[in-house]
Design a protein around this motif. Structure first.
Motif, PDB file in Angstrom:
ATOM      1  N   GLY A 116       0.829  -1.192   0.000  1.00  0.00           N
ATOM      2  CA  GLY A 116       0.000   0.000   0.000  1.00  0.00           C
ATOM      3  C   GLY A 116       0.864   1.243   0.000  1.00  0.00           C
ATOM      4  N   ASP A 117       0.234   2.373  -0.307  1.00  0.00           N
ATOM      5  CA  ASP A 117       0.982   3.625  -0.301  1.00  0.00           C
ATOM      6  C   ASP A 117       1.034   4.190   1.111  1.00  0.00           C
ATOM      7  OD1 ASP A 117      -1.488   4.864   0.166  1.00  0.00           O
ATOM      8  OD2 ASP A 117      -1.709   5.479  -1.919  1.00  0.00           O
ATOM      9  N   GLN A 118       1.556   5.396   1.232  1.00  0.00           N
ATOM     10  CA  GLN A 118       1.739   6.017   2.549  1.00  0.00           C
ATOM     11  C   GLN A 118       0.420   6.286   3.269  1.00  0.00           C
ATOM     12  OE1 GLN A 118       4.326   6.231   4.220  1.00  0.00           O
ATOM     13  NE2 GLN A 118       6.067   6.382   2.864  1.00  0.00           N
ATOM     14  N   GLY A 119      -0.689   6.235   2.560  1.00  0.00           N
ATOM     15  CA  GLY A 119      -1.983   6.479   3.191  1.00  0.00           C
ATOM     16  C   GLY A 119      -2.455   5.331   4.072  1.00  0.00           C
ATOM     17  N   PRO A 169       5.917   2.081   1.804  1.00  0.00           N
ATOM     18  CA  PRO A 169       7.273   2.577   1.574  1.00  0.00           C
ATOM     19  C   PRO A 169       7.920   3.088   2.868  1.00  0.00           C
ATOM     20  CG  PRO A 169       5.722   3.580   0.038  1.00  0.00           C
ATOM     21  CD  PRO A 169       4.916   2.843   1.059  1.00  0.00           C
ATOM     22  N   VAL A 170       9.231   3.096   2.878  1.00  0.00           N
ATOM     23  CA  VAL A 170       9.976   3.688   3.994  1.00  0.00           C
ATOM     24  C   VAL A 170       9.884   5.199   3.809  1.00  0.00           C
ATOM     25  CG1 VAL A 170      12.234   3.923   5.084  1.00  0.00           C
ATOM     26  CG2 VAL A 170      11.521   1.716   4.147  1.00  0.00           C
ATOM     27  N   TYR A 206      14.374  -0.946  -1.731  1.00  0.00           N
ATOM     28  CA  TYR A 206      13.037  -1.417  -1.339  1.00  0.00           C
ATOM     29  C   TYR A 206      11.972  -0.438  -1.861  1.00  0.00           C
ATOM     30  CZ  TYR A 206       8.932  -1.950   1.611  1.00  0.00           C
ATOM     31  OH  TYR A 206       7.635  -2.073   2.058  1.00  0.00           O
ATOM     32  N   ASN A 207      12.175   0.854  -1.657  1.00  0.00           N
ATOM     33  CA  ASN A 207      11.204   1.842  -2.119  1.00  0.00           C
ATOM     34  C   ASN A 207      11.044   1.802  -3.640  1.00  0.00           C
ATOM     35  OD1 ASN A 207      10.476   2.723   0.385  1.00  0.00           O
ATOM     36  ND2 ASN A 207      11.360   4.760   0.194  1.00  0.00           N
ATOM     37  N   PHE A 256       7.087   8.947  -1.505  1.00  0.00           N
ATOM     38  CA  PHE A 256       7.961   8.507  -0.441  1.00  0.00           C
ATOM     39  C   PHE A 256       8.428   9.649   0.448  1.00  0.00           C
ATOM     40  CE2 PHE A 256       9.149   5.443  -3.964  1.00  0.00           C
ATOM     41  CZ  PHE A 256       8.183   4.538  -3.585  1.00  0.00           C
ATOM     42  N   ASP A 257       8.365  10.880  -0.035  1.00  0.00           N
ATOM     43  CA  ASP A 257       8.941  11.996   0.702  1.00  0.00           C
ATOM     44  C   ASP A 257       8.048  12.537   1.813  1.00  0.00           C
ATOM     45  OD1 ASP A 257      11.188  11.876  -0.859  1.00  0.00           O
ATOM     46  OD2 ASP A 257      10.372  13.267  -2.344  1.00  0.00           O
ATOM     47  N   SER A 258       6.759  12.264   1.752  1.00  0.00           N
ATOM     48  CA  SER A 258       5.862  12.821   2.762  1.00  0.00           C
ATOM     49  C   SER A 258       5.034  11.720   3.398  1.00  0.00           C
ATOM     50  CB  SER A 258       4.931  13.873   2.135  1.00  0.00           C
ATOM     51  OG  SER A 258       4.234  13.293   1.062  1.00  0.00           O
ATOM     52  N   PRO A 259       5.617  10.986   4.324  1.00  0.00           N
ATOM     53  CA  PRO A 259       4.890   9.872   4.923  1.00  0.00           C
ATOM     54  C   PRO A 259       3.666  10.342   5.674  1.00  0.00           C
ATOM     55  CG  PRO A 259       6.907  10.297   6.141  1.00  0.00           C
ATOM     56  CD  PRO A 259       6.925  11.180   4.924  1.00  0.00           C
TER      57      PRO A 259
END
Length: 135
Positions: A13-16, A26-27, A38-39, A108-111
């Motif tokens: 899944g995404d950061q949401g 993602p990290v 990994y990302n 990936f930049d704004s978790p």
């Protein structure tokens, strides 16, 4: 309701979405080359999935966001599965669709899943770390 997940199988899944032992995200701020790899792999897999969703949404308008399926989760899953089966039948019959590729935004930049002390987040972090260590 309990969800069973096969060992060494995950959803992505995404950061949401919250990090879980069965749902890898993602990290947020990768510090190592393995986390960056990994990302990249995670993003590549998500792009593939998002393109497949785009194709289904183009062919079956009932799946579009503004046409929410007003059914139970089980019925909605059957509708989506039916759309996939029909898509496969149409593709084998040569009934093609003009594909519109939608790239997944690099998020990936704004978790969005802030650090949480819950047991589920810790299990998810351990699972993701074990996977990253194999890269």
């Amino acid at each position: 309701m309990s969800v069973q997940h096969p060992k060494e199988s995950w959803l992505i899944g995404d950061q949401g979405y919250p990090l879980e032992s069965w749902l890898l995200t993602p990290v947020g701020a990768p510090n190592t080359s393995k986390e960056q790899k990994y990302n990249r792999l995670h993003g590549s897999a998500r792009n593939c999935i998002e393109r497949a969703f785009g194709v289904l949404k183009s062919r079956f308008r009932c799946l579009l966001k503004h046409r929410v399926l007003h059914y139970s989760h089980e019925t909605s899953a059957l509708v989506v599965s039916t759309c996939v089966i029909l898509h496969n039948i149409m593709t084998k019959a040569g009934i093609m669709l003009n594909e519109v590729e939608d790239e997944v935004a690099e998020d990936f930049d704004s978790p969005n899943n802030a650090v949480d002390s819950s047991q589920y987040i810790r299990e998810g972090e351990r699972t993701r770390s074990r996977y990253i260590s194999t890269l």
